[in-house]
Design an enzyme around this catalytic site. Structure first.
Site, PDB file in Angstrom:
ATOM      1  N   LYS A  71       0.825  -1.204   0.000  1.00 41.66           N
ATOM      2  CA  LYS A  71       0.000   0.000   0.000  1.00 41.66           C
ATOM      3  C   LYS A  71       0.854   1.247   0.000  1.00 41.66           C
ATOM      4  O   LYS A  71       1.902   1.304   0.632  1.00 41.66           O
ATOM      5  CB  LYS A  71      -0.882  -0.024   1.266  1.00 41.66           C
ATOM      6  CG  LYS A  71      -1.857   1.093   1.346  1.00 41.66           C
ATOM      7  CD  LYS A  71      -3.238   0.626   1.740  1.00 41.66           C
ATOM      8  CE  LYS A  71      -4.297   1.675   1.523  1.00 41.66           C
ATOM      9  NZ  LYS A  71      -4.151   2.534   0.369  1.00 41.66           N
ATOM     10  N   LYS A  95       6.261   2.605   8.064  1.00 44.32           N
ATOM     11  CA  LYS A  95       5.090   3.313   8.597  1.00 44.32           C
ATOM     12  C   LYS A  95       3.960   2.320   8.919  1.00 44.32           C
ATOM     13  O   LYS A  95       3.371   2.356   9.990  1.00 44.32           O
ATOM     14  CB  LYS A  95       4.624   4.295   7.510  1.00 44.32           C
ATOM     15  CG  LYS A  95       3.677   5.351   7.945  1.00 44.32           C
ATOM     16  CD  LYS A  95       3.386   6.299   6.786  1.00 44.32           C
ATOM     17  CE  LYS A  95       4.660   6.965   6.281  1.00 44.32           C
ATOM     18  NZ  LYS A  95       4.399   7.902   5.171  1.00 44.32           N
ATOM     19  N   LYS A 107       4.673   2.699  -3.374  1.00 45.47           N
ATOM     20  CA  LYS A 107       4.422   4.106  -3.730  1.00 45.47           C
ATOM     21  C   LYS A 107       4.378   4.222  -5.237  1.00 45.47           C
ATOM     22  O   LYS A 107       5.014   3.434  -5.948  1.00 45.47           O
ATOM     23  CB  LYS A 107       5.548   5.002  -3.192  1.00 45.47           C
ATOM     24  CG  LYS A 107       5.129   6.439  -2.995  1.00 45.47           C
ATOM     25  CD  LYS A 107       4.347   6.612  -1.705  1.00 45.47           C
ATOM     26  CE  LYS A 107       3.897   8.010  -1.472  1.00 45.47           C
ATOM     27  NZ  LYS A 107       3.364   8.177  -0.096  1.00 45.47           N
ATOM     28  N   SER A 363      -6.842   4.929   5.611  1.00 44.65           N
ATOM     29  CA  SER A 363      -6.959   4.162   4.365  1.00 44.65           C
ATOM     30  C   SER A 363      -7.250   2.700   4.678  1.00 44.65           C
ATOM     31  O   SER A 363      -8.024   2.037   3.980  1.00 44.65           O
ATOM     32  CB  SER A 363      -5.654   4.250   3.560  1.00 44.65           C
ATOM     33  OG  SER A 363      -5.665   5.371   2.722  1.00 44.65           O
TER      34      SER A 363
HETATM   35  P1  NAD Z   1      -0.830  18.357  -1.586  1.00 42.76           P
HETATM   36  O1  NAD Z   1      -0.505  18.327  -3.026  1.00 42.76           O
HETATM   37  O2  NAD Z   1      -2.258  18.245  -1.177  1.00 42.76           O
HETATM   38  O3  NAD Z   1      -0.256  19.676  -0.887  1.00 42.76           O
HETATM   39  C1  NAD Z   1       1.077  20.075  -0.920  1.00 42.76           C
HETATM   40  C2  NAD Z   1       1.108  21.581  -0.763  1.00 42.76           C
HETATM   41  O4  NAD Z   1       2.460  22.012  -0.634  1.00 42.76           O
HETATM   42  C3  NAD Z   1       0.516  22.310  -1.968  1.00 42.76           C
HETATM   43  O5  NAD Z   1      -0.402  23.279  -1.534  1.00 42.76           O
HETATM   44  C4  NAD Z   1       1.743  22.911  -2.652  1.00 42.76           C
HETATM   45  O6  NAD Z   1       1.461  24.100  -3.347  1.00 42.76           O
HETATM   46  C5  NAD Z   1       2.639  23.162  -1.447  1.00 42.76           C
HETATM   47  N1  NAD Z   1       4.058  23.327  -1.777  1.00 42.76           N
HETATM   48  C6  NAD Z   1       4.772  22.787  -2.797  1.00 42.76           C
HETATM   49  N2  NAD Z   1       6.059  23.168  -2.750  1.00 42.76           N
HETATM   50  C7  NAD Z   1       6.166  23.971  -1.662  1.00 42.76           C
HETATM   51  C8  NAD Z   1       7.246  24.697  -1.086  1.00 42.76           C
HETATM   52  N3  NAD Z   1       8.474  24.646  -1.604  1.00 42.76           N
HETATM   53  N4  NAD Z   1       7.005  25.434   0.026  1.00 42.76           N
HETATM   54  C9  NAD Z   1       5.774  25.486   0.559  1.00 42.76           C
HETATM   55  N5  NAD Z   1       4.706  24.826   0.057  1.00 42.76           N
HETATM   56  C10 NAD Z   1       4.899  24.073  -1.044  1.00 42.76           C
HETATM   57  O7  NAD Z   1       0.051  17.193  -0.947  1.00 42.76           O
HETATM   58  P2  NAD Z   1      -0.199  16.416   0.413  1.00 42.76           P
HETATM   59  O8  NAD Z   1      -0.992  15.216   0.092  1.00 42.76           O
HETATM   60  O9  NAD Z   1      -0.644  17.342   1.471  1.00 42.76           O
HETATM   61  O10 NAD Z   1       1.295  15.909   0.701  1.00 42.76           O
HETATM   62  C11 NAD Z   1       2.237  16.737   1.361  1.00 42.76           C
HETATM   63  C12 NAD Z   1       3.262  15.849   2.049  1.00 42.76           C
HETATM   64  O11 NAD Z   1       2.573  14.988   2.960  1.00 42.76           O
HETATM   65  C13 NAD Z   1       4.037  14.933   1.089  1.00 42.76           C
HETATM   66  O12 NAD Z   1       5.349  14.758   1.571  1.00 42.76           O
HETATM   67  C14 NAD Z   1       3.274  13.629   1.189  1.00 42.76           C
HETATM   68  O13 NAD Z   1       4.069  12.515   0.842  1.00 42.76           O
HETATM   69  C15 NAD Z   1       2.912  13.646   2.670  1.00 42.76           C
HETATM   70  N6  NAD Z   1       1.795  12.749   2.993  1.00 42.76           N
HETATM   71  C16 NAD Z   1       0.552  12.941   2.463  1.00 42.76           C
HETATM   72  C17 NAD Z   1      -0.462  12.052   2.789  1.00 42.76           C
HETATM   73  C18 NAD Z   1      -1.876  12.219   2.282  1.00 42.76           C
HETATM   74  O14 NAD Z   1      -2.769  11.496   2.776  1.00 42.76           O
HETATM   75  N7  NAD Z   1      -2.162  13.119   1.374  1.00 42.76           N
HETATM   76  C19 NAD Z   1      -0.208  10.956   3.650  1.00 42.76           C
HETATM   77  C20 NAD Z   1       1.072  10.800   4.186  1.00 42.76           C
HETATM   78  C21 NAD Z   1       2.067  11.702   3.841  1.00 42.76           C
END
Ligand code: NAD
Length: 472
Positions: A71, A95, A107, A363
């Site tokens: 996953k 994780k 991934k 999830s």
């Molecule tokens: P997302 O696309 O919803 O949001 C990311 C945000 O970061 C966007 O608004 C983007 O504009 C902003 N961004 C990009 N570059 C940037 C920078 N240099 N400085 C500041 N802001 C910036 O993505 P997400 O799903 O929130 O994922 C963000 C992080 O969280 C990633 O590392 C992802 O792997 C991790 N993550 C997400 C989830 C999930 O359920 N979505 C789960 C576990 C981990």
């Protein structure tokens, strides 16, 4: 090789190797756990107009088959590459082990900048990517179950589900092929908010250990804590609203095009409204713009929450970080070199492998819902309410006291799906932190939460392999 030259995957491997030395598992078993089991790179054409084609480069990595299905999320970003997807897949294995969800790690990544594509173009890319996964048996409820990550959300997950179902007609458990779906498409309530909310539950629990907080010069409790958030996307936004609602002060928010700050505190919902209206967080009323997005990371605060991308806190800016706690909502935001500097400065880093595990936890709940074909609470809510009412009536009769109608409805209320999901998420984040903290305090040589988390995860994956009888 100097640590700052390590790639993302090499950084994860370096953390793994450091922790592995503190375990007693055989080199062969550790080698098996560390390696990526399957790496699939694809290049496929997508037609956008009469004569317009693009070749899209994409990946799916299955890091560990010690448990199936595997996953992990799917990322849309022009920075996607094999190394990054391998690193993210490996983090998923550890994780899942930490929060005890029965999956191996995986991934996916598609190398595109989603902002450059119209929704119908993104739909074509997503459907074709899914078809490629189906062709090689890299997706399925019992094989590999994607979810949202950076640049993707419920919309993309609905397209994946629909494409998979169309290619597998009559498969009754098809909805279990992907999580993070819209609720109307078999998703679970609370999944969209889960990663950010999980960060909040985790940090609230971290803050509840008064003796640990005393060492950092912090009081216990969330109320009044100053927080900086980098990235107001899925993880960052829901994290921000949870902290804001609990009385913390969001003093700065960074986005890719700049950052804003307000010592009096920002309301993340207002910032989001402003962003929707103007396409930027900059110039939000009641805030001042900072010189650059990176400045927010160095802003004075108690808790810094990187929630955007990897390698944001590096050997270069780590000496200037003022936060007492770094809560890694993003994957890999701190380089190994920065970690050392923060450790020497006495900063507590709550590592990604634990911190953002709320997403995969919920999830898992969604996957269970998809396989059971029933909403959580559907069979029990009314029964619980009837039982609570009968207990309450008995207590009222015996005591001669009675509650107001409002108090009564609160006491008898049975759990809805969202209550059960949030309760399961909170419980998971609390238990996982306590397990990691216990390893940190009881294992010689382990002095950071990241090392403790890796030691615990390695032990759990190792036990799984040993129980399969593959390794002694
Ligand atoms: P997302 O696309 O919803 O949001 C990311 C945000 O970061 C966007 O608004 C983007 O504009 C902003 N961004 C990009 N570059 C940037 C920078 N240099 N400085 C500041 N802001 C910036 O993505 P997400 O799903 O929130 O994922 C963000 C992080 O969280 C990633 O590392 C992802 O792997 C991790 N993550 C997400 C989830 C999930 O359920 N979505 C789960 C576990 C981990």
């Amino acid at each position: 090789m100097s640590e700052s030259k390590l790639s993302f995957f090499q950084t994860v491997v370096a953390f793994f190797d450091e922790a592995a030395r503190l375990t007693s598992h055989s080199p062969l078993l550790l080698h098996q756990i560390r390696a990526c089991n399957s790496v699939y790179e694809m290049n496929f054409p997508v037609k956008f107009g009469k004569d317009r084609y693009e070749i899209i480069n994409a990946f799916r990595v299955q890091h560990s088959h010690h448990k199936v299905p595997v996953k992990g999320g799917i990322r849309y970003s022009e920075m996607v590459n094999e190394d990054e997807v391998k690193a993210l897949a490996a983090l998923m294995t550890y994780k899942c082990a930490l929060v005890e969800v029965p999956y191996g790690g995986a991934k996916g990544g598609v190398r595109i900048e989603p902002r450059n594509y119209e929704p119908d173009q993104l739909e074509r890319i997503t459907r074709r990517y899914t078809t490629e996964l189906v062709k090689k048996n890299f997706i399925g409820p019992g094989i590999d179950v994607p979810a949202p990550d950076y640049g993707t959300g419920a919309r993309e997950m609905a397209w994946i589900f629909d494409t998979y179902s169309a290619l597998n007609p009559g498969q009754i458990d098809a909805a279990g092929c992907v999580t993070g779906k819209p609720v109307e498409q078999g998703g679970v309530r609370g999944r969209t908010e889960a990663t950010g909310r999980g960060v909040f539950y985790g940090i609230r629990h971290v803050l509840s250990y008064a003796e640990d907080m005393k060492k950092l010069g912090l009081s216990s409790g969330v109320e009044g804590k100053t927080v900086v958030i980098q990235g107001l996307g899925n993880a960052g936004y829901h994290c921000a609203t949870s902290f804001y609602d609990a009385g913390a002060k969001i003093v700065a928010i960074a986005e890719y095009d700049g950052a804003i700050a307000s010592p009096a505190g920002l309301d993340p919902r207002e910032v989001q409204e402003h962003r929707k209206a103007t396409e930027s967080i900059l110039n939000c009323p009641g805030s001042q713009n900072l010189n650059s997005s990176q400045d927010a990371l160095e802003y004075e605060c108690d808790i810094l929450i990187p929630a955007a991308l990897e390698r944001q806190i590096t050997g270069e800016n780590a000496p200037r970080i003022k936060a007492k706690i770094v809560a890694e909502a993003a994957n890999g935001p701190t380089t190994a070199e920065a970690e050392q500097i923060l450790y020497q400065k006495g900063v507590m880093v709550v590592p990604d492998v634990y911190m953002n595990a709320g997403g995969v936890t919920v999830s898992y709940f969604e996957w269970l819902k998809s396989l059971s074909h029933v909403r959580f609470g559907r069979l029990s809510k009314r029964f619980e309410e009837a039982s609570n009412l009968s207990i309450l009536n008995t207590v009222e009769r015996l005591t001669g006291q009675s509650l107001s109608d409002e108090e009564k409805s609160q006491v008898i209320r049975g759990a809805d799906e969202i209550d059960l999901v949030n309760s399961g998420l909170e419980d998971t984040m609390i238990n996982a932190y306590d397990n990691i903290r216990e390893v940190m305090h009881s294992t010689e040589g382990v002095d950071t939460l990241r090392m403790a988390a890796f030691v615990l995860a390695i032990d759990r994956v190792a036990i799984s392999y040993m129980q399969l009888g593959i390794f002694p």
